[in-house]
Scaffold this motif. Sequence first.
Motif, mmCIF file in Angstrom:
data_model
loop_
_atom_site.group_PDB
_atom_site.id
_atom_site.type_symbol
_atom_site.label_atom_id
_atom_site.label_comp_id
_atom_site.label_asym_id
_atom_site.label_seq_id
_atom_site.Cartn_x
_atom_site.Cartn_y
_atom_site.Cartn_z
ATOM 1 N N ASP A 177 2.322 -11.405 -0.668
ATOM 2 C CA ASP A 177 2.888 -12.654 -0.149
ATOM 3 C C ASP A 177 4.073 -12.470 0.802
ATOM 4 O O ASP A 177 5.058 -13.215 0.718
ATOM 5 N N ALA A 178 3.999 -11.460 1.658
ATOM 6 C CA ALA A 178 4.978 -11.272 2.736
ATOM 7 C C ALA A 178 6.397 -11.017 2.231
ATOM 8 O O ALA A 178 7.366 -11.237 2.954
ATOM 9 N N ILE A 179 6.536 -10.513 0.982
ATOM 10 C CA ILE A 179 7.879 -10.235 0.468
ATOM 11 C C ILE A 179 8.493 -9.050 1.218
ATOM 12 O O ILE A 179 7.780 -8.215 1.781
ATOM 13 N N PRO A 180 9.818 -8.940 1.272
ATOM 14 C CA PRO A 180 10.448 -7.761 1.886
ATOM 15 C C PRO A 180 9.948 -6.485 1.211
ATOM 16 O O PRO A 180 9.810 -6.433 -0.011
ATOM 17 N N ILE A 181 9.684 -5.454 2.023
ATOM 18 C CA ILE A 181 9.027 -4.263 1.486
ATOM 19 C C ILE A 181 9.473 -3.008 2.222
ATOM 20 O O ILE A 181 9.797 -3.050 3.415
ATOM 21 N N ALA A 182 9.546 -1.900 1.481
ATOM 22 C CA ALA A 182 9.733 -0.569 2.078
ATOM 23 C C ALA A 182 8.338 0.009 2.251
ATOM 24 O O ALA A 182 7.673 0.340 1.268
ATOM 25 N N LEU A 183 7.876 0.121 3.485
ATOM 26 C CA LEU A 183 6.470 0.410 3.744
ATOM 27 C C LEU A 183 6.295 1.836 4.270
ATOM 28 O O LEU A 183 6.691 2.159 5.386
ATOM 29 N N PRO A 184 5.672 2.718 3.456
ATOM 30 C CA PRO A 184 5.367 4.072 3.938
ATOM 31 C C PRO A 184 4.106 4.060 4.798
ATOM 32 O O PRO A 184 3.315 3.112 4.745
ATOM 33 N N ALA A 185 3.921 5.098 5.586
ATOM 34 C CA ALA A 185 2.704 5.215 6.384
ATOM 35 C C ALA A 185 1.538 5.591 5.466
ATOM 36 O O ALA A 185 1.597 6.600 4.770
ATOM 37 N N VAL A 186 0.514 4.767 5.441
ATOM 38 C CA VAL A 186 -0.677 4.979 4.614
ATOM 39 C C VAL A 186 -1.910 4.661 5.459
ATOM 40 O O VAL A 186 -1.801 4.264 6.614
ATOM 41 N N ASP A 187 -3.068 4.818 4.865
ATOM 42 C CA ASP A 187 -4.302 4.489 5.594
ATOM 43 C C ASP A 187 -4.565 2.988 5.628
ATOM 44 O O ASP A 187 -5.022 2.454 6.643
ATOM 45 N N TYR A 188 -4.291 2.323 4.494
ATOM 46 C CA TYR A 188 -4.579 0.889 4.398
ATOM 47 C C TYR A 188 -3.442 0.152 3.697
ATOM 48 O O TYR A 188 -2.763 0.701 2.828
ATOM 49 N N VAL A 189 -3.280 -1.119 4.091
ATOM 50 C CA VAL A 189 -2.374 -2.039 3.411
ATOM 51 C C VAL A 189 -3.227 -3.162 2.835
ATOM 52 O O VAL A 189 -4.000 -3.800 3.567
ATOM 53 N N VAL A 190 -3.135 -3.372 1.525
ATOM 54 C CA VAL A 190 -3.852 -4.464 0.877
ATOM 55 C C VAL A 190 -2.900 -5.650 0.787
ATOM 56 O O VAL A 190 -1.861 -5.590 0.115
ATOM 57 N N LEU A 191 -3.230 -6.723 1.484
ATOM 58 C CA LEU A 191 -2.410 -7.928 1.476
ATOM 59 C C LEU A 191 -2.865 -8.829 0.323
ATOM 60 O O LEU A 191 -4.015 -9.283 0.299
ATOM 61 N N TYR A 192 -1.958 -9.046 -0.620
ATOM 62 C CA TYR A 192 -2.237 -9.943 -1.750
ATOM 63 C C TYR A 192 -1.707 -11.315 -1.362
ATOM 64 O O TYR A 192 -0.508 -11.488 -1.106
ATOM 65 N N ARG A 193 -2.609 -12.280 -1.310
ATOM 66 C CA ARG A 193 -2.225 -13.620 -0.847
ATOM 67 C C ARG A 193 -2.380 -14.655 -1.956
ATOM 68 O O ARG A 193 -3.484 -14.874 -2.458
ATOM 69 N N LYS A 194 -1.276 -15.243 -2.306
ATOM 70 C CA LYS A 194 -1.283 -16.393 -3.209
ATOM 71 C C LYS A 194 -0.646 -17.578 -2.488
ATOM 72 O O LYS A 194 -1.305 -18.555 -2.171
ATOM 73 N N VAL B 169 -6.737 -9.056 1.319
ATOM 74 C CA VAL B 169 -7.146 -8.672 2.665
ATOM 75 C C VAL B 169 -6.911 -7.174 2.797
ATOM 76 O O VAL B 169 -5.824 -6.684 2.475
ATOM 77 N N LEU B 170 -7.917 -6.435 3.255
ATOM 78 C CA LEU B 170 -7.786 -4.995 3.466
ATOM 79 C C LEU B 170 -7.522 -4.744 4.946
ATOM 80 O O LEU B 170 -8.389 -4.954 5.797
ATOM 81 N N LYS B 171 -6.302 -4.272 5.253
ATOM 82 C CA LYS B 171 -5.897 -4.046 6.637
ATOM 83 C C LYS B 171 -5.657 -2.569 6.893
ATOM 84 O O LYS B 171 -4.842 -1.933 6.206
ATOM 85 N N PRO B 172 -6.327 -1.969 7.883
ATOM 86 C CA PRO B 172 -5.942 -0.621 8.281
ATOM 87 C C PRO B 172 -4.486 -0.607 8.736
ATOM 88 O O PRO B 172 -4.027 -1.554 9.399
ATOM 89 N N TYR B 173 -3.780 0.443 8.382
ATOM 90 C CA TYR B 173 -2.350 0.525 8.706
ATOM 91 C C TYR B 173 -2.109 0.381 10.205
ATOM 92 O O TYR B 173 -1.147 -0.276 10.627
ATOM 93 N N HIS B 174 -2.991 0.973 11.025
ATOM 94 C CA HIS B 174 -2.758 0.943 12.468
ATOM 95 C C HIS B 174 -2.823 -0.486 13.022
ATOM 96 O O HIS B 174 -2.221 -0.780 14.058
#
Length: 307
Positions: free
Chosen positions: A192-209, A226-231
């Motif tokens: 839910d778009a909370i502030p985050i420390a984001l490391p470089a990974v292959d995918y980011v899974v967006l949890y939406r409520k 939502v499955l988003k490629p990091y790039h």
Amino acid sequence: MSYDLFFECMPGQPRPSRAALLAYFEQRPNYQVSGDQAIYENKDTGAYFILDYDESVAEELENASRLPVVADINYLRPHFFAWEGGIELAAFVRHFGLLAWSPQSERTVHLKPDDVYQDWWASSERTTLKLLRSGEVPMPRYALPTPLLDRIWRWNYGLQALQERLGESIFVPRISMLDIEGSPRSMVVWSDAIPIALPAVDYVVLYRKETQPRRLFGRRKDHDLVLKPYHECEPLIISFGTANEVPPCRLLRYVDPPASVITLFRKGKALEGKLRGIRFEEVLNEELVPQGDSLPPERAAPPDPRR
């Protein structure tokens, strides 16, 4: 099959009692003590190993200074099981003034974490090759290069410390693994778009409520993914500062989510199926497993995970 370590008292050091040994593990994080066994398991990294208290150990080895304790670290695991086990066992021998004896290399040492890693790797390499050549174990399904596995492990191992340094206003996610078309891929969950420390990974899974897009028709779900490629997230992510961490990450810090972050969440297409997670114990070091039809050559030394 497992890599074993035994322990003995240094000259002049008293032999610790069973009660003292078990009490030591009971007060350390990530240990579960039951009867004569202490099980270490780090939920963040997935690493684990076992210590058994067995009075017959010293008798079988005919060594009065030997403790009735044996540590077992599994083979056919990623290298950081041995590295993290080495950190814990090095602390153990320092605390009680012990030496460690490896039946694999037939050496007695003042234990350091890299001693365990190097000895485990050499022994694991021989054992893995033997098991694969004989067909006693199936071919590993997943493998990644040692430096990549190490980068993921370092992030997860330092996760709690980083969370404490950054405070509760920003979320530090655990890196997990997904099976994407039969290959292991790293991912984090961002809720839910909370502030985050984001490391470089292959995918980011967006949890939406709260950030689900409005629907013209049909009932809104409690949440979706939502499955988003990091790039695909990178153009947004790089506008935020880089934290001087190891491994580095981007700090998406704000009071209210910027419009660009909300758009990233709301424009994603919701997953219809399920994601297949992979346990870290299933992902071996690429250098230890066959490539195609050929088995890996034996090495004079293990790869440096920090390279």
